[in-house]
Design a protein around this motif. Structure first.
Motif, PDB file in Angstrom:
ATOM      1  N   ASP A 167       0.851  -1.187   0.000  1.00 23.50           N
ATOM      2  CA  ASP A 167       0.000   0.000   0.000  1.00 23.50           C
ATOM      3  C   ASP A 167       0.887   1.238   0.000  1.00 23.50           C
ATOM      4  O   ASP A 167       1.304   1.718   1.065  1.00 23.50           O
ATOM      5  N   PRO A 168       1.238   1.780  -1.174  1.00 24.10           N
ATOM      6  CA  PRO A 168       2.118   2.960  -1.212  1.00 24.10           C
ATOM      7  C   PRO A 168       1.480   4.177  -0.568  1.00 24.10           C
ATOM      8  O   PRO A 168       2.181   5.027  -0.018  1.00 24.10           O
ATOM      9  N   VAL A 174      13.861   3.025   2.197  1.00 21.43           N
ATOM     10  CA  VAL A 174      14.926   2.132   1.724  1.00 21.43           C
ATOM     11  C   VAL A 174      14.313   1.203   0.690  1.00 21.43           C
ATOM     12  O   VAL A 174      13.288   0.562   0.955  1.00 21.43           O
ATOM     13  N   ARG A 175      14.908   1.146  -0.470  1.00 22.16           N
ATOM     14  CA  ARG A 175      14.343   0.423  -1.605  1.00 22.16           C
ATOM     15  C   ARG A 175      14.093  -1.040  -1.259  1.00 22.16           C
ATOM     16  O   ARG A 175      14.928  -1.708  -0.647  1.00 22.16           O
ATOM     17  N   ASN A 176      12.886  -1.521  -1.675  1.00 24.09           N
ATOM     18  CA  ASN A 176      12.484  -2.926  -1.535  1.00 24.09           C
ATOM     19  C   ASN A 176      12.393  -3.374  -0.073  1.00 24.09           C
ATOM     20  O   ASN A 176      12.535  -4.566   0.228  1.00 24.09           O
TER      21      ASN A 176
END
Length: 725
Positions: free
Chosen positions: A70-71, A162-164
Motif C-alpha cells: 500500500d504505497p 529504503v528500496r524494496n
C-alpha cells in the motif's frame, strides 16, 4: 562537415568576442560560491532507521480491502513524520525553546544572518495591518517561540524509504551534532505518540458518532414498530394474511361457475327461441326439438303409444271399428296422446323456468365476481402497506443491531495500534558536517561559472542587433561589404592623430583597411570605377567623414587626382578635422554668394578640398539645385575621383538628393552601434529612388576581439612593411 566546421568557428568567434563577459561572470560566480561555502555555518546530519508496518491483525481492518503493498499508507506515514504535530512534540520532549534556543533562528530555512528576522518583522507588520483592517483586536493564530522552532524542525526533517524494504530513514540537520542526534531520535518517539493519538482520537470520535447514531436508530425502530402495530390493529391484519390466500381461490371458482352458467344460458336462449318460433302450432310439433325429444318420460309415452297403435292394428284385423275393444283401444291411444301433449307442455314450462333461474344465477355470479375482485384489490393495498411498514421495522432493527455490534467491537479493539513502529537503528552523533560540501560546491561553481558565462555571452550576442561582421551583414542586407575599418584610439595613432595615420603609419593595419576599401571601389565597376562617390551613413557619429577623408587619401596615393566635398550642410566637420577655414565653401557657392574658387588644398598636399561653408537655412534645396549638378559635372571633368561627404540618410533628405547626382554611394555603418533595422530602412530609401549603392564599410571594428580580421590585416601590414624595407 564543412558547414559544421564553419558553425563551430562562428561559435568560437562569439566566445572570443565576449571573452571579457565570460571571464567576469566566471570569476564572480566562483568568488560568490567560495564566499558562500566558506562563510556558511557547518551543519551536521543525524540519521535513524525505522521499520513501519501496518497491523493487519487489527479486527477493525478486516474486510476493508487493504492490499499487501500500500504505497499510499507509507506516504501517509512519511507525511505524519514530517508534520507540525510531531515536530511540536519533539520541541516539548527536548524543551528546545528553553534549553537550546540559540540553535534555532526564527524558523526560517537558510538565509543570511538577520534576513530571516527582517522578513519576520515585515510579516508581523502585514499581519497586524490585516487584523486592523478586519477589525480584529488580536491574531488568534499568533505562533509562540516553540511553534516557530517546531515549524523549522518540520522543514528540516527528511524521510526517505529504503528500496524494496519497509524501512525508512529519518534525517535531521543542525549546527550542533549532539542536538541533531537528539532531535532525530526524538522524532521516532514523537511519531509513535502521534500515531497513537490519531488512533485514539479516531476511535473516540467513531464511538461517539456510533453511539449517537445507535440512539437515533433505536428511536426510529420503536416508532416504526408502533406504526406497524397500529396499522395491524386498524386493518385486522391478523385475518388478512389468511384471506389473502382464500380470496383468489373464491374468485377463480366464481369465474368458473359464471362461465358454465353463461354457456347454459346461451343454450337455453337458443331452445326458447325455437319454442317461441313454433309456439303457435301444436305441442306435438315441439316434440322434434332435441332437448324435448331427449326427455325420458316423453320417450316412455312414445313407446306406449307405439305399442297401443300396434294393438289397435291387431284388433282392427280381427274386429271392426265399432267393436268395444276397438273403441276402448282408441280411447286409450287418445289418452296417451293427451298425456304426451301435457308432458311436452310440462317440459317447455320447465325449460322456461330453468332459463329464468339460469339468468338470475348468472347475474348473481357477476355480482360475486365483482365483489371478489374488489376484496382482492382492497386486501392487496392493505397488505402492500403492511409489508412496507414491516420492511421498515426490519431495516431499522438491522441497522440498530449492526451499530450495537460495531460499538462492542470498537470497545474491545480501541486500544489496538494500527501501525507498528520499531527503531531499527538509532541515530549516532555525526563526526563531520554534511553541509557545506566544499569540493562539490567548488566544482559546481566552476561549471556554472564557465557554462553560465558562455550562455550569457550567446544571449548578449543574440540580443545585440547591431552590425558586427561582414558575413552577417551581407547575408541579412544583401549588400556587399567593401571593407572594415579598425577601431583606432588617439593613443594608437603612431605619434599623430587619427586623421594623420596614413602619413605617420602608412603600413599600419588602419592604413591597410582603407587600401582594401580603395581596391574594392576601383574594382566595383566592369568598365571603369565611378568618378563621383557619395559617402553617407544612417546616423551621426558613425565615421562617414573619417572614411571620406582616408578613402580620398588612399586613392590619391595610388596616383589619382581626388577632391573631397563636404556636402553635410547641417553639421559639417571636415574643415575642423583638416584645420581649414570655412567662411566660404559649398553653401556660399551654391547660393551664388561668391564667385571665387572654393577649392582648397589639403594640409598634406595630396588632395583638394571643398568645405561646406556657412550653414544655410535650406540645405536640401541648395543640394538639389542645377548649380550643384553643374558643380559635380565640372569636378568630374577636372578630377579622377570626386568624394562627397553627405549628411546621414535618416536625419534628413540631403543624402537622398545627393545620391541622384553621383555615380555611386558608399554607406558607412559603425560596428556595435548601427542597428540592422535602421540600415534596412536607409537602404530601402536609396533603392526606392534607384540610387546605386556600391557597398558598405563597417567602421570601428575592434580587431582585438575579432581575431580573424586582426590576423588578416596584421599579417598583410607586416608583409608590406618588410617588402618596403
Amino acid at each position: 562537415m564543412h558547414e559544421q566546421e564553419i558553425h563551430l568557428r562562428d561559435y568560437l568567434r562569439v566566445i572570443l568576442k565576449r571573452r571579457t563577459l565570460v571571464a567576469n561572470f566566471f570569476v564572480v560566480t566562483v568568488v560568490l560560491v567560495l564566499i558562500g561555502t566558506f562563510a556558511a555555518t557547518p551543519r551536521y546530519e543525524a540519521t535513524t532507521q525505522l521499520l513501519i508496518e501496518k497491523n493487519e491483525a487489527n479486527p477493525m481492518a478486516k474486510g476493508m480491502g487493504y492490499p499487501a503493498f500500500d504505497p499510499e499508507f507509507l506516504e501517509t506515514q512519511y507525511q505524519i513524520i514530517k508534520s507540525f504535530n510531531v515536530s511540536r512534540k519533539v520541541v516539548s520532549l527536548l524543551a528546545l525553546d528553553t534549553k537550546y534556543p540559540q540553535y534555532f533562528g526564527g524558523g526560517e530555512k537558510g538565509g543570511l544572518p538577520g534576513v530571516g528576522a527582517l522578513f519576520g518583522w515585515l510579516r508581523d507588520l502585514r499581519r497586524q495591518a490585516d487584523l486592523k483592517r478586519l477589525g480584529v483586536a488580536q491574531d488568534p493564530d499568533t505562533m509562540t517561540r516553540a511553534d516557530e522552532i517546531a515549524k523549522g524542525i518540520a522543514r528540516e526533517i527528511v524521510v526517505k524509504p529504503v528500496r524494496n524494504t519497509r524501512i525508512v530513514t529519518v534525517s535531521f540537520m543542525a549546527e550542533n551534532p549532539v542536538l541533531a542526534k537528539m532531535v532525530v531520535n526524538s522524532v521516532a518517539r514523537a511519531y509513535m505518540d502521534e500515531v497513537l493519538a490519531i488512533k485514539m482520537h479516531s476511535a473516540e470520535y467513531a464511538l461517539k458518532w456510533m453511539s449517537n447514531k445507535a440512539g437515533e436508530e433505536l428511536t426510529k425502530l420503536e416508532a416504526s414498530e408502533k406504526a406497524l402495530q397500529q396499522y395491524m390493529k386498524e386493518n385486522d391484519i391478523v385475518t388478512v394474511e389468511n384471506r389473502v390466500a382464500l380470496v383468489p381461490e373464491k374468485l377463480a371458482e366464481f369465474g368458473s361457475q359464471l362461465s358454465k352458467t353463461e354457456a347454459r344460458r346461451k343454450e337455453l336462449e337458443t331452445i326458447m327461441a325455437r319454442i317461441r318460433e313454433v309456439g303457435s302450432k301444436r305441442p306435438a310439433d315441439l316434440e322434434a326439438q332435441p332437448l324435448i325429444a331427449a326427455d325420458r318420460a316423453l320417450q316412455a309415452l312414445r313407446e306406449q303409444m307405439v305399442k297401443q297403435e300396434q294393438q289397435i292394428a291387431e284388433l282392427g284385423s280381427k274386429y271392426g271399428e265399432k267393436h268395444p275393444m276397438m273403441i276402448r283401444a282408441q280411447s286409450e291411444l287418445e289418452a296417451l296422446r293427451d298425456k304426451k301433449d301435457q308432458e311436452i307442455r310440462r317440459i317447455v314450462e320447465g325449460l322456461r323456468t330453468e332459463y329464468e333461474l339460469v339468468r338470475a344465477n348468472e347475474a348473481n355470479l357477476h355480482g360475486l365476481v365483482q365483489q371478489a375482485k374488489g376484496e382482492t384489490l382492497n386486501l392487496g393495498e392493505r397488505f402492500i402497506q403492511y409489508n412496507i411498514l414491516k420492511r421498515e421495522v426490519e431495516t431499522n432493527r438491522a441497522v440498530h443491531e449492526a451499530l450495537m455490534k460495531e460499538i462492542k467491537s470498537q470497545n474491545l479493539t480501541e486500544q489496538t495500534q494500527t501501525v507498528n513502529v520499531w527503531v531499527v537503528e538509532p541515530a549516532k552523533t555525526p563526526e563531520s558536517p554534511a553541509k557545506p560540501k566544499k569540493a562539490l560546491n567548488l566544482a559546481l561553481g566552476l561549471l556554472v561559472g564557465l557554462f553560465g558565462g558562455i550562455g550569457l555571452a550567446f544571449f548578449v550576442e543574440y540580443l545585440d542587433n547591431t552590425v558586427k561582421s561582414p558575413e552577417e551583414t551581407e547575408r541579412r542586407l544583401g549588400v556587399t561589404v567593401l571593407g572594415v575599418v579598425e577601431q583606432l584610439k588617439e593613443a594608437d595613432a603612431a605619434g599623430g592623430t587619427i586623421d594623420s595615420v596614413l602619413q605617420t603609419a602608412p603600413m599600419s593595419r588602419f592604413a591597410e583597411c582603407f587600401k582594401t576599401i580603395r581596391s574594392a571601389v576601383l574594382l566595383s565597376a566592369a568598365d571603369q570605377p565611378p568618378k563621383s562617390i557619395m559617402i553617407t551613413s544612417m546616423a551621426p557619429q558613425e565615421g562617414k567623414t573619417t572614411v571620406a577623408m582616408h578613402l580620398a587619401a588612399t586613392i590619391a596615393q595610388a596616383g589619382h587626382k581626388v577632391i573631397v566635398v563636404d556636402a553635410d550642410l547641417r553639421k559639417p566637420t571636415l574643415h575642423k578635422r583638416l584645420g581649414l577655414p570655412n567662411t566660404t565653401g559649398l553653401s556660399s557657392y551654391l547660393a551664388g554668394a561668391t564667385g571665387r574658387d572654393v577649392v582648397l588644398d589639403h594640409p598634406a598636399g595630396q588632395i583638394k578640398v571643398i568645405t561646406s561653408g556657412p550653414v544655410p537655412p535650406n540645405p536640401s534645396e541648395l543640394l538639389g539645385s542645377a548649380r550643384m549638378r553643374e558643380l559635380v559635372a565640372k569636378l568630374e571633368d577636372h578630377f579622377d575621383f570626386v568624394i562627397i561627404d553627405s549628411a546621414p540618410i535618416m536625419g534628413a533628405s540631403d543624402g537622398l538628393v545627393v545620391s541622384k547626382l553621383v555615380r555611386g554611394s558608399l554607406v558607412v555603418a559603425r560596428a556595435g552601434v548601427t542597428p540592422y533595422e535602421v540600415l534596412e530602412r536607409g537602404l530601402k530609401s536609396l533603392r526606392d529612388i534607384d540610387a546605386l549603392v556600391l557597398g558598405m564599410v563597417i567602421n570601428g571594428v575592434d580587431f582585438e576581439k575579432d581575431r580573424y580580421h586582426s590576423y588578416y590585416y596584421g599579417y598583410y601590414s607586416y608583409y608590406s612593411s618588410n617588402a618596403e624595407g
